[in-house]
Each structure stands twice: as structure tokens, then as C-alpha cells.
Design an enzyme around this catalytic site. Structure first.
Site, PDB file in Angstrom:
ATOM      1  N   HIS A 145      18.172  -9.172  44.683  1.00 55.17           N
ATOM      2  CA  HIS A 145      17.879  -8.693  46.104  1.00 55.17           C
ATOM      3  C   HIS A 145      17.273  -8.524  47.206  1.00 55.17           C
ATOM      4  CE1 HIS A 145      20.736  -5.922  43.088  1.00 55.17           C
ATOM      5  NE2 HIS A 145      21.139  -6.790  43.857  1.00 55.17           N
ATOM      6  N   MET A 158      19.452 -14.574  38.574  1.00 57.41           N
ATOM      7  CA  MET A 158      18.641 -12.956  38.288  1.00 57.41           C
ATOM      8  C   MET A 158      20.136 -11.759  38.165  1.00 57.41           C
ATOM      9  SD  MET A 158      15.334 -12.802  39.228  1.00 57.41           S
ATOM     10  CE  MET A 158      14.022 -13.474  39.559  1.00 57.41           C
ATOM     11  N   GLY A 181      22.341  -1.059  42.833  1.00 53.68           N
ATOM     12  CA  GLY A 181      20.868  -0.518  43.023  1.00 53.68           C
ATOM     13  C   GLY A 181      20.412  -1.337  41.469  1.00 53.68           C
ATOM     14  N   GLN A 203      33.625 -11.968  44.289  1.00 49.92           N
ATOM     15  CA  GLN A 203      33.755 -11.216  45.050  1.00 49.92           C
ATOM     16  C   GLN A 203      33.379 -11.569  46.834  1.00 49.92           C
ATOM     17  OE1 GLN A 203      31.187  -7.518  44.366  1.00 49.92           O
ATOM     18  NE2 GLN A 203      29.214  -8.812  45.322  1.00 49.92           N
TER      19      GLN A 203
HETATM   20  O1  PAF Z   1      27.767  -6.733  44.088  1.00 50.52           O
HETATM   21  C1  PAF Z   1      27.988  -5.291  43.772  1.00 50.52           C
HETATM   22  O2  PAF Z   1      26.770  -5.206  43.620  1.00 50.52           O
HETATM   23  C2  PAF Z   1      28.719  -4.620  43.938  1.00 50.52           C
HETATM   24  O3  PAF Z   1      29.840  -5.070  44.293  1.00 50.52           O
HETATM   25  C3  PAF Z   1      28.784  -4.244  45.422  1.00 50.52           C
HETATM   26  C4  PAF Z   1      28.824  -4.915  46.322  1.00 50.52           C
HETATM   27  C5  PAF Z   1      27.358  -3.495  45.868  1.00 50.52           C
HETATM   28  C6  PAF Z   1      30.031  -3.254  45.165  1.00 50.52           C
HETATM   29  O4  PAF Z   1      29.795  -1.969  44.700  1.00 50.52           O
END
Ligand code: PAF
Length: 283
Positions: A40, A185, A34, A154
Site C-alpha cells: 500500500h 505483500m 486497511g 480486480q
Molecule cells: O483491494 C482491496 O483492498 C479492495 O478490494 C478494495 C479495492 C479497497 C475494495 O474494497
């Protein structure tokens, strides 16, 4: 643009996805915590272009925050997020209330990759991320999942998990979206005071230094890291967590610029931790 449906249980999400599948519709998935921003939006728009329907998950995952980190104060803005999702053509928001309801004793650890960079100062973070992303993948059953390249570690951990566990989702890496002045961002940018926001520009400057050095033919990684660190250290208020040049696939430090490398930076400004990176794809 119509309002996205908000689904709050694992069972309802599964039912929604199964219906889409039955109707022969491809699903693009954007997992988020969020506090959505233009970064995003770019993921959602790409997912919209490449799939029949888009699902966005909004879940501030407690298991990826360490003790003393910002779980409690992580920005939560569901109304604004819903509006942004609607504008980006998202059909379904998954905001689960029962994801860890049954407790959990199964976790995903992605080998050595989680021992580098952010994994050093955030032990347990990537176990939390990999586990929740696997859970979300199992529930949403999307065809494609979209991740920003700002969270480079990640991304490589998730790509490795998907490969190693034979998950059927295709991971789509997406370019970093930056503010006009170069700051990447991030939902955490909203923590920064006006002064801290200005200080944060040392991060894109350090990455520009990496790009310029490469362009000028420099291939000594340690020399470039030294120059980047000097930029980050210009202001006492900027605490360097790491400044490194690593192999983009193994995340191991490199001494020479060769193959695909990543210049990766993490700093703390006040209480806000920021990460960013630049990539060089060599021979
Ligand atoms: O990148 C993120 O916002 C978080 O690490 C994710 C991938 C939604 C996992 O909670």
C-alpha cells in the site's frame, strides 16, 4: 510529516474533495481495506508523486465477503494505518461509517470477467468490489486511482467498469511489491503461522517456473500450468484453488502463450487464501 485528517462521513469526504478541486489541486486516491503494508505504501508514494493531494480510503467492505469468509476477523489497525499514511504524505483518510447506511438495491456487475479465477470460488465478490469502488469514486472524485497488480482480476474489472460507465478517473496499475523471499505483500499474510509462511513460498516458486519456462521459449500453456501445479502440490497442506494461464484482458484460459498473458494462482494454506500472478507481455 503532518497527520492525515480522518473523515468519517460521505458528506464530509465530498466537502473535502470539492475544496481540493476548487483550489485547483489534483487528487490521487488509494482505495484499501486497511491493515496497510509496504504494498500500500508504494501506491501512496506513487500517488503522492503524481498528484497534489492523496486520499486513502480504509473500509472493510462487507459486500465483497462471502458467507464463511474472513470479514469478521479481517485485520483492523486504524492507528497503525494512520501512522503509515502520515509517513507516506497522505493528506486525508476516508474511513466511512455511513457508506451503506441507506441500504442498497443498486449493484455493478462487470460482465463475463467476474466469472473466472477468483469469481468461481468467491461468487458475488467482484460485484461487491465493483459496487463499493464505484461508490468511492463517486464520493472522492479523484483524478487518479491506484491499484496493485496482485489483484489482477480486480484491476481488469475496475478498468472495464471505468471504461464502460465513462467514469472520469484514471486507473493507475502498480507493480506487485514482494517480501525479500518473493512472497507478495498482502494484508492476509499476517494470518499465516511461521510454518504456513514457509509453505506459502510455493506460490512465488510456481510463478518463477512460469517465468523460466517463457524465457526458455516454452509456449505450450497447458504444459507450463502442469509444471506450476506440480510445485504447488508438493505439500499436502497447500490446497490449490486455481492455477491457470489466462489472457490478461479477457481472463479466458489460453492454450498457447501469445499476446498478454497472466499466470494466476490462488491457494489456501490453513484458513488463509493467497493469490498471486505473473504477467508476460508478448506480441
Ligand atoms: O483491494 C482491496 O483492498 C479492495 O478490494 C478494495 C479495492 C479497497 C475494495 O474494497
Amino acid at each position: 510529516m503532518s497527520e492525515p485528517v480522518v473523515v468519517e462521513t460521505v458528506e464530509a469526504m465530498r466537502a473535502w474533495s470539492r475544496m481540493a478541486m476548487k483550489a485547483g489541486r489534483s487528487v490521487g486516491f488509494v482505495p484499501t481495506m486497511g491493515a496497510l503494508h509496504a504494498g500500500h505504501t508504494s501506491l501512496m508514494e506513487r500517488a503522492r508523486k503524481e498528484n497534489d493531494a492523496v486520499v486513502v480510503s480504509i473500509y472493510v467492505n462487507p459486500t465483497q465477503f462471502g458467507i464463511g469468509e474472513d470479514f469478521a476477523k479481517y485485520p483492523r489497525s486504524l492507528d497503525a494505518d494512520r501512522k503509515l499514511c502520515g509517513e507516506a504524505g497522505v493528506e486525508c483518510i476516508f474511513a466511512p461509517k455511513n457508506l451503506y447506511e441507506t441500504g442498497a438495491c443498486s449493484f455493478i456487475e462487470v460482465g463475463g470477467l467476474q466469472e473466472h479465477l477468483c469469481g468461481i470460488s468467491r461468487p458475488g465478490h467482484f460485484r461487491g468490489v465493483a459496487t463499493v469502488v464505484a461508490k468511492l469514486f463517486n464520493i472522492v472524485e479523484a483524478d487518479r486511482a491506484y491499484f496493485g497488480m496482485k489483484d489482477a482480476q480486480q484491476l481488469v474489472i475496475i478498468q472495464t467498469m471505468v471504461r464502460d460507465l465513462n467514469m472520469s478517473v484514471t486507473i493507475v496499475p502498480c507493480e506487485i511489491v514482494r517480501e525479500p523471499d518473493g512472497l507478495a505483500m498482502s494484508s492476509r499474510n499476517r494470518y499465516l503461522s511461521v510454518t504456513e509462511r514457509k509453505l506459502a513460498l510455493v506460490v512465488p516458486r510456481a510463478l518463477d517456473c512460469f517465468r523460466a519456462a517463457i524465457k526458455n521459449g516454452e509456449r505450450d500453456a497447458m504444459k507450463i500450468v502442469g509444471e506450476m501445479a506440480n510445485i504447488l502440490a508438493e505439500r499436502d497442506e497447500v490446497e490449490i484453488d486455481y492455477c491457470a494461464i489466462v489472457d490478461a484482458h479477457t481472463l479466458e484460459d489460453v492454450t498457447k502463450i501469445k499476446g498478454d498473458v497472466l499466470a494466476a494462482v490462488a491457494v489456501k494454506i490453513g484458513k488463509t487464501r493467497l493469490i498471486d500472478n505473473a504477467r508476460f507481455e508478448g506480441l
